[in-house]
Write a protein that holds these residues in place. Structure first.
Motif, PDB file in Angstrom:
ATOM      1  N   MET A 172       0.862  -1.217   0.049  1.00  0.00           N
ATOM      2  CA  MET A 172       0.059   0.108   0.121  1.00  0.00           C
ATOM      3  C   MET A 172       0.872   1.104  -0.032  1.00  0.00           C
ATOM      4  O   MET A 172       0.495   2.105  -0.709  1.00  0.00           O
ATOM      5  N   LYS A 173       1.971   1.044   0.779  1.00  0.00           N
ATOM      6  CA  LYS A 173       2.917   2.449   0.958  1.00  0.00           C
ATOM      7  C   LYS A 173       3.523   2.591  -0.525  1.00  0.00           C
ATOM      8  O   LYS A 173       3.626   3.601  -1.127  1.00  0.00           O
ATOM      9  N   GLU A 174       3.884   1.339  -1.363  1.00  0.00           N
ATOM     10  CA  GLU A 174       4.489   1.449  -2.516  1.00  0.00           C
ATOM     11  C   GLU A 174       3.551   1.921  -3.395  1.00  0.00           C
ATOM     12  O   GLU A 174       4.064   2.937  -4.289  1.00  0.00           O
ATOM     13  N   LYS A 175       2.321   1.678  -3.470  1.00  0.00           N
ATOM     14  CA  LYS A 175       1.183   2.250  -4.071  1.00  0.00           C
ATOM     15  C   LYS A 175       1.094   3.878  -4.193  1.00  0.00           C
ATOM     16  O   LYS A 175       1.259   4.465  -5.113  1.00  0.00           O
ATOM     17  N   GLU A 176       1.226   4.085  -2.881  1.00  0.00           N
ATOM     18  CA  GLU A 176       0.859   5.519  -2.601  1.00  0.00           C
ATOM     19  C   GLU A 176       2.324   6.661  -3.285  1.00  0.00           C
ATOM     20  O   GLU A 176       2.243   7.644  -3.816  1.00  0.00           O
ATOM     21  N   ILE A 177       3.298   5.729  -3.072  1.00  0.00           N
ATOM     22  CA  ILE A 177       4.696   6.255  -3.457  1.00  0.00           C
ATOM     23  C   ILE A 177       4.552   6.565  -5.005  1.00  0.00           C
ATOM     24  O   ILE A 177       5.104   7.614  -5.668  1.00  0.00           O
ATOM     25  N   LEU A 178       4.374   5.496  -5.718  1.00  0.00           N
ATOM     26  CA  LEU A 178       4.289   5.371  -6.910  1.00  0.00           C
ATOM     27  C   LEU A 178       3.130   6.347  -7.628  1.00  0.00           C
ATOM     28  O   LEU A 178       3.612   7.039  -8.786  1.00  0.00           O
ATOM     29  N   LYS A 179       2.112   6.812  -6.908  1.00  0.00           N
ATOM     30  CA  LYS A 179       1.015   7.564  -7.292  1.00  0.00           C
ATOM     31  C   LYS A 179       1.784   8.867  -7.482  1.00  0.00           C
ATOM     32  O   LYS A 179       1.533   9.838  -8.294  1.00  0.00           O
ATOM     33  N   GLN A 180       2.303   9.190  -6.215  1.00  0.00           N
ATOM     34  CA  GLN A 180       3.159  10.523  -6.269  1.00  0.00           C
ATOM     35  C   GLN A 180       4.033  10.773  -7.155  1.00  0.00           C
ATOM     36  O   GLN A 180       4.220  11.829  -7.874  1.00  0.00           O
ATOM     37  N   LEU A 181       4.897   9.973  -7.462  1.00  0.00           N
ATOM     38  CA  LEU A 181       6.108  10.060  -8.275  1.00  0.00           C
ATOM     39  C   LEU A 181       5.605  10.038  -9.836  1.00  0.00           C
ATOM     40  O   LEU A 181       5.870  10.870 -10.634  1.00  0.00           O
ATOM     41  N   ASN A 182       4.541   9.459 -10.058  1.00  0.00           N
ATOM     42  CA  ASN A 182       3.756   9.237 -11.313  1.00  0.00           C
ATOM     43  C   ASN A 182       3.052  10.610 -11.664  1.00  0.00           C
ATOM     44  O   ASN A 182       3.292  11.282 -12.798  1.00  0.00           O
ATOM     45  N   SER A 183       2.362  11.027 -10.671  1.00  0.00           N
ATOM     46  CA  SER A 183       1.720  12.768 -10.969  1.00  0.00           C
ATOM     47  C   SER A 183       2.708  13.564 -10.898  1.00  0.00           C
ATOM     48  O   SER A 183       2.628  14.752 -11.426  1.00  0.00           O
ATOM     49  N   GLY A 184       4.032  13.434 -10.685  1.00  0.00           N
ATOM     50  CA  GLY A 184       4.847  14.647 -10.527  1.00  0.00           C
ATOM     51  C   GLY A 184       5.678  14.596 -11.965  1.00  0.00           C
ATOM     52  O   GLY A 184       6.602  15.232 -12.131  1.00  0.00           O
ATOM     53  N   ASP A 185       5.239  13.344 -12.771  1.00  0.00           N
ATOM     54  CA  ASP A 185       6.147  13.178 -13.813  1.00  0.00           C
ATOM     55  C   ASP A 185       5.208  12.977 -15.135  1.00  0.00           C
ATOM     56  O   ASP A 185       5.065  11.872 -15.687  1.00  0.00           O
ATOM     57  N   GLU A 186       4.148  13.681 -15.177  1.00  0.00           N
ATOM     58  CA  GLU A 186       3.184  13.463 -15.965  1.00  0.00           C
ATOM     59  C   GLU A 186       3.556  13.462 -17.538  1.00  0.00           C
ATOM     60  O   GLU A 186       2.963  12.813 -18.372  1.00  0.00           O
ATOM     61  N   LEU A 187       4.691  14.152 -17.762  1.00  0.00           N
ATOM     62  CA  LEU A 187       5.175  13.929 -19.274  1.00  0.00           C
ATOM     63  C   LEU A 187       5.989  12.447 -19.467  1.00  0.00           C
ATOM     64  O   LEU A 187       6.570  12.448 -20.569  1.00  0.00           O
TER      65      LEU A 187
ATOM     66  N   ASN B 216       9.172  11.876 -18.307  1.00  0.00           N
ATOM     67  CA  ASN B 216      10.358  11.910 -18.625  1.00  0.00           C
ATOM     68  C   ASN B 216      11.462  11.619 -17.816  1.00  0.00           C
ATOM     69  O   ASN B 216      12.612  11.737 -18.067  1.00  0.00           O
ATOM     70  N   ARG B 217      10.989  11.050 -16.736  1.00  0.00           N
ATOM     71  CA  ARG B 217      12.089  10.725 -15.769  1.00  0.00           C
ATOM     72  C   ARG B 217      12.278   9.178 -15.224  1.00  0.00           C
ATOM     73  O   ARG B 217      12.922   8.875 -14.355  1.00  0.00           O
ATOM     74  N   PHE B 218      11.826   8.524 -16.102  1.00  0.00           N
ATOM     75  CA  PHE B 218      12.161   6.941 -16.482  1.00  0.00           C
ATOM     76  C   PHE B 218      11.672   6.262 -14.891  1.00  0.00           C
ATOM     77  O   PHE B 218      12.468   5.679 -14.236  1.00  0.00           O
ATOM     78  N   ILE B 219      10.560   6.555 -14.400  1.00  0.00           N
ATOM     79  CA  ILE B 219       9.897   6.090 -13.306  1.00  0.00           C
ATOM     80  C   ILE B 219       8.842   4.971 -13.763  1.00  0.00           C
ATOM     81  O   ILE B 219       8.089   5.384 -14.847  1.00  0.00           O
ATOM     82  N   VAL B 220       8.831   3.842 -13.470  1.00  0.00           N
ATOM     83  CA  VAL B 220       7.701   2.920 -13.760  1.00  0.00           C
ATOM     84  C   VAL B 220       6.286   3.670 -13.926  1.00  0.00           C
ATOM     85  O   VAL B 220       6.282   4.202 -12.871  1.00  0.00           O
ATOM     86  N   ARG B 221       5.548   3.455 -14.501  1.00  0.00           N
ATOM     87  CA  ARG B 221       4.192   3.867 -14.585  1.00  0.00           C
ATOM     88  C   ARG B 221       3.198   3.016 -13.771  1.00  0.00           C
ATOM     89  O   ARG B 221       3.092   1.558 -14.562  1.00  0.00           O
ATOM     90  N   MET B 222       2.492   3.208 -12.863  1.00  0.00           N
ATOM     91  CA  MET B 222       1.299   2.312 -12.350  1.00  0.00           C
ATOM     92  C   MET B 222       0.242   2.750 -12.872  1.00  0.00           C
ATOM     93  O   MET B 222      -0.244   3.833 -13.038  1.00  0.00           O
ATOM     94  N   LEU B 223      -0.468   1.586 -13.627  1.00  0.00           N
ATOM     95  CA  LEU B 223      -1.589   1.884 -14.372  1.00  0.00           C
ATOM     96  C   LEU B 223      -2.751   1.794 -13.624  1.00  0.00           C
ATOM     97  O   LEU B 223      -4.068   2.120 -14.030  1.00  0.00           O
ATOM     98  N   ASP B 224      -2.782   0.761 -12.505  1.00  0.00           N
ATOM     99  CA  ASP B 224      -4.183   0.388 -12.008  1.00  0.00           C
ATOM    100  C   ASP B 224      -3.682  -0.276 -10.670  1.00  0.00           C
ATOM    101  O   ASP B 224      -2.490  -0.764 -10.379  1.00  0.00           O
ATOM    102  N   SER B 225      -4.681  -0.613  -9.713  1.00  0.00           N
ATOM    103  CA  SER B 225      -4.460  -1.401  -8.387  1.00  0.00           C
ATOM    104  C   SER B 225      -5.821  -1.933  -8.141  1.00  0.00           C
ATOM    105  O   SER B 225      -6.869  -1.217  -8.451  1.00  0.00           O
ATOM    106  N   PHE B 226      -5.839  -3.123  -7.668  1.00  0.00           N
ATOM    107  CA  PHE B 226      -7.232  -3.676  -7.135  1.00  0.00           C
ATOM    108  C   PHE B 226      -6.872  -4.837  -6.240  1.00  0.00           C
ATOM    109  O   PHE B 226      -5.499  -5.012  -5.864  1.00  0.00           O
ATOM    110  N   THR B 227      -7.771  -5.240  -5.562  1.00  0.00           N
ATOM    111  CA  THR B 227      -7.777  -6.416  -4.702  1.00  0.00           C
ATOM    112  C   THR B 227      -8.384  -7.696  -5.436  1.00  0.00           C
ATOM    113  O   THR B 227      -9.415  -7.720  -5.904  1.00  0.00           O
ATOM    114  N   TYR B 228      -7.610  -8.790  -5.353  1.00  0.00           N
ATOM    115  CA  TYR B 228      -7.911 -10.125  -5.964  1.00  0.00           C
ATOM    116  C   TYR B 228      -7.907 -11.242  -4.797  1.00  0.00           C
ATOM    117  O   TYR B 228      -6.808 -11.356  -4.379  1.00  0.00           O
ATOM    118  N   ARG B 229      -9.082 -11.701  -4.400  1.00  0.00           N
ATOM    119  CA  ARG B 229      -9.070 -12.837  -3.318  1.00  0.00           C
ATOM    120  C   ARG B 229      -8.047 -12.282  -2.130  1.00  0.00           C
ATOM    121  O   ARG B 229      -7.151 -13.169  -1.585  1.00  0.00           O
TER     122      ARG B 229
END
Length: 105
Positions: free
Chosen positions: A56-71, A73-86
């Motif tokens: 959950m912490k990783e998800k929040e950090i990625l959300k912040q990093l991705n939103s700070g790199d909208e173009l 440009n910074r070679f940060i992996v893109r988190m596209l989605d998240s969900f709970t399965y079983r």
């Protein structure tokens, strides 16, 4: 037939396994065949409390990093989605062909 995660992702292969999670290569069956994120990597976090909290912490950090790199440009992996399965936290990433852990060996 192939396994699915949720209603949207068809699992194609296991991309890697670690102590805290597994990663599968999957196809997003909700998008067109020529969509740039048709293939994705899905990190499936083990159900232990500490691992889910860490995920959950990783998800929040990625959300912040991705939103700070909208173009993208910074070679940060893109988190596209998240969900709970079983009760497993699943984090969906753009599909990258290389595994950093393997490259560093």
């Amino acid at each position: 037939g192939a396994s699915t995660l949720g209603k949207k992702y068809k699992i194609l292969s296991i991309a890697g396994k670690g102590m805290f999670s597994s990663v599968v290569k999957a196809e997003d069956i909700s998008v067109d065949e020529d969509h740039p994120n048709r293939f994705v990597g899905i990190k499936i976090v083990r159900m232990r409390d500490i691992m889910v909290q860490s995920g959950m912490k990783e998800k929040e950090i990625l959300k912040q990093l991705n939103s700070g790199d909208e173009l993208d440009n910074r070679f940060i992996v893109r988190m596209l989605d998240s969900f709970t399965y079983r009760k497993h936290l699943c984090i969906v990433f753009e599909y990258l062909h290389s595994n950093l852990r393997e490259i560093l060996k």
